[in-house]
Scaffold this motif. Structure first.
Motif, mmCIF file in Angstrom:
data_model
loop_
_atom_site.group_PDB
_atom_site.id
_atom_site.type_symbol
_atom_site.label_atom_id
_atom_site.label_comp_id
_atom_site.label_asym_id
_atom_site.label_seq_id
_atom_site.Cartn_x
_atom_site.Cartn_y
_atom_site.Cartn_z
ATOM 1 N N ALA A 32 31.831 -0.830 -49.732
ATOM 2 C CA ALA A 32 33.153 -0.763 -49.111
ATOM 3 C C ALA A 32 33.823 0.586 -49.318
ATOM 4 N N SER A 33 33.431 1.311 -50.369
ATOM 5 C CA SER A 33 34.075 2.590 -50.675
ATOM 6 C C SER A 33 33.168 3.418 -51.575
ATOM 7 N N VAL A 34 33.475 4.696 -51.678
ATOM 8 C CA VAL A 34 32.750 5.571 -52.595
ATOM 9 C C VAL A 34 32.934 5.061 -54.028
ATOM 10 N N GLU A 35 34.139 4.618 -54.341
ATOM 11 C CA GLU A 35 34.418 4.122 -55.692
ATOM 12 C C GLU A 35 33.541 2.920 -56.032
ATOM 13 N N GLN A 36 33.373 2.000 -55.098
ATOM 14 C CA GLN A 36 32.529 0.840 -55.342
ATOM 15 C C GLN A 36 31.072 1.261 -55.517
ATOM 16 N N LEU A 37 30.598 2.151 -54.662
ATOM 17 C CA LEU A 37 29.226 2.638 -54.777
ATOM 18 C C LEU A 37 29.013 3.297 -56.137
ATOM 19 N N GLU A 38 29.938 4.151 -56.552
ATOM 20 C CA GLU A 38 29.802 4.830 -57.838
ATOM 21 C C GLU A 38 29.862 3.855 -59.005
ATOM 22 N N LYS A 39 30.770 2.877 -58.937
ATOM 23 C CA LYS A 39 30.899 1.895 -60.025
ATOM 24 C C LYS A 39 29.619 1.085 -60.168
ATOM 25 N N LEU A 40 29.072 0.599 -59.047
ATOM 26 C CA LEU A 40 27.846 -0.195 -59.118
ATOM 27 C C LEU A 40 26.652 0.673 -59.503
ATOM 28 N N SER A 41 26.683 1.944 -59.119
ATOM 29 C CA SER A 41 25.618 2.857 -59.560
ATOM 30 C C SER A 41 25.665 3.020 -61.077
ATOM 31 N N GLU A 42 26.877 3.176 -61.619
ATOM 32 C CA GLU A 42 27.031 3.285 -63.074
ATOM 33 C C GLU A 42 26.558 2.018 -63.780
ATOM 34 N N MET A 43 26.700 0.877 -63.120
ATOM 35 C CA MET A 43 26.267 -0.401 -63.695
ATOM 36 C C MET A 43 24.750 -0.590 -63.586
ATOM 37 N N GLY A 44 24.064 0.311 -62.861
ATOM 38 C CA GLY A 44 22.610 0.259 -62.802
ATOM 39 C C GLY A 44 22.018 -0.422 -61.586
ATOM 40 N N ILE A 45 22.756 -0.481 -60.476
ATOM 41 C CA ILE A 45 22.257 -1.183 -59.292
ATOM 42 C C ILE A 45 20.942 -0.607 -58.775
ATOM 43 N N ASP A 67 18.410 1.116 -60.355
ATOM 44 C CA ASP A 67 17.286 0.754 -61.213
ATOM 45 C C ASP A 67 17.048 -0.758 -61.184
ATOM 46 N N GLY A 68 18.131 -1.530 -61.197
ATOM 47 C CA GLY A 68 18.001 -2.984 -61.174
ATOM 48 C C GLY A 68 17.305 -3.484 -59.917
ATOM 49 N N LEU A 69 17.695 -2.954 -58.753
ATOM 50 C CA LEU A 69 17.054 -3.369 -57.496
ATOM 51 C C LEU A 69 15.596 -2.927 -57.434
ATOM 52 N N ARG A 70 15.333 -1.714 -57.892
ATOM 53 C CA ARG A 70 13.956 -1.227 -57.894
ATOM 54 C C ARG A 70 13.077 -2.131 -58.768
ATOM 55 N N ARG A 71 13.558 -2.445 -59.958
ATOM 56 C CA ARG A 71 12.790 -3.281 -60.874
ATOM 57 C C ARG A 71 12.679 -4.723 -60.360
ATOM 58 N N ALA A 72 13.746 -5.225 -59.751
ATOM 59 C CA ALA A 72 13.702 -6.576 -59.191
ATOM 60 C C ALA A 72 12.662 -6.651 -58.067
ATOM 61 N N MET A 73 12.730 -5.703 -57.128
ATOM 62 C CA MET A 73 11.769 -5.699 -56.023
ATOM 63 C C MET A 73 10.342 -5.516 -56.512
ATOM 64 N N GLY A 74 10.186 -4.876 -57.651
ATOM 65 C CA GLY A 74 8.872 -4.694 -58.245
ATOM 66 C C GLY A 74 8.214 -5.999 -58.671
ATOM 67 N N GLN A 75 8.987 -7.073 -58.710
ATOM 68 C CA GLN A 75 8.448 -8.381 -59.088
ATOM 69 C C GLN A 75 7.967 -9.208 -57.903
ATOM 70 N N ILE A 76 8.252 -8.762 -56.685
ATOM 71 C CA ILE A 76 7.904 -9.539 -55.497
ATOM 72 C C ILE A 76 6.387 -9.699 -55.349
ATOM 73 N N GLU A 77 5.648 -8.652 -55.625
ATOM 74 C CA GLU A 77 4.188 -8.724 -55.462
ATOM 75 C C GLU A 77 3.594 -9.866 -56.283
ATOM 76 N N ALA A 78 4.094 -10.089 -57.505
ATOM 77 C CA ALA A 78 3.583 -11.180 -58.342
ATOM 78 C C ALA A 78 3.938 -12.554 -57.738
ATOM 79 N N VAL A 79 5.109 -12.649 -57.135
ATOM 80 C CA VAL A 79 5.483 -13.903 -56.474
ATOM 81 C C VAL A 79 4.553 -14.169 -55.303
ATOM 82 N N LEU A 80 4.256 -13.138 -54.537
ATOM 83 C CA LEU A 80 3.354 -13.279 -53.389
ATOM 84 C C LEU A 80 1.938 -13.630 -53.847
ATOM 85 N N ALA A 81 1.500 -13.090 -54.965
ATOM 86 C CA ALA A 81 0.151 -13.371 -55.479
ATOM 87 C C ALA A 81 -0.001 -14.834 -55.857
#
Length: 162
Positions: free
Chosen positions: A131-144, A146-160
């Motif tokens: 919604a805003s630069v502030e929201q993007l920066e805040k969620l980036s600081e919270m680790g969005i 890295d969190g999304l990258r690591r979460a998506m990294g688990q999909i292959e095991a679910v598919l297997a």
């Protein structure tokens, strides 16, 4: 191969992830539509998600929480805004309090997910709009990112296991 590219665009207020999976589009679609599959990857490793509700219809709502290693629970919600099975979905996503009510001060993001055939598997492009630069920066600081990258990294095991 899983996440092949990610890009944060401050001007467009977006965070984009591109990933490829060695399964057909219909199977990858199920990791979004089936709450038991979804909860196996939606939280980053060590923070599994539990979907208490997942009404996967346009206008439907989902309620979930992620459990931390120390027993913490962080609640969230989705509102499905568009579905084009099995190639696309759009939803609003936000934080919730312990009762599942949206935390208005955190705002919501909008995510568009596109699935397409790619080299015998599926390419997934996920674009989250803030919604805003502030929201993007805040969620980036919270680790969005890295969190999304690591979460998506688990999909292959679910598919297997499918």
């Amino acid at each position: 191969m899983v996440v092949i590219n990610s890009h944060k665009d401050i001007e467009a207020l977006t965070l984009t992830f591109e990933a490829e999976f060695g399964a057909p589009v219909e199977r990858v679609w199920r990791v979004w539509s089936d709450p038991r599959r979804l909860e196996r990857w939606w939280g980053p490793p060590g923070w599994p998600a539990t979907f208490e509700r997942h009404d996967f219809t346009v206008g439907g709502r989902s309620a979930y929480y992620m459990s931390g290693p120390e027993g913490e629970k962080y609640h969230g919600w989705w509102k499905i805004t568009a579905l084009t099975p099995p190639t696309g979905l759009e939803f609003e996503d936000g934080f919730a309090d312990d009762a599942g009510q949206p935390i208005e001060a955190m705002g919501a993001t909008r995510t568009s997910v596109t699935l397409s055939p790619a080299g015998g598997g599926t390419r997934v492009v996920s674009v989250t709009t803030f919604a805003s630069v502030e929201q993007l920066e805040k969620l980036s600081e919270m680790g969005i990112e890295d969190g999304l990258r690591r979460a998506m990294g688990q999909i292959e095991a679910v598919l297997a296991d499918d």
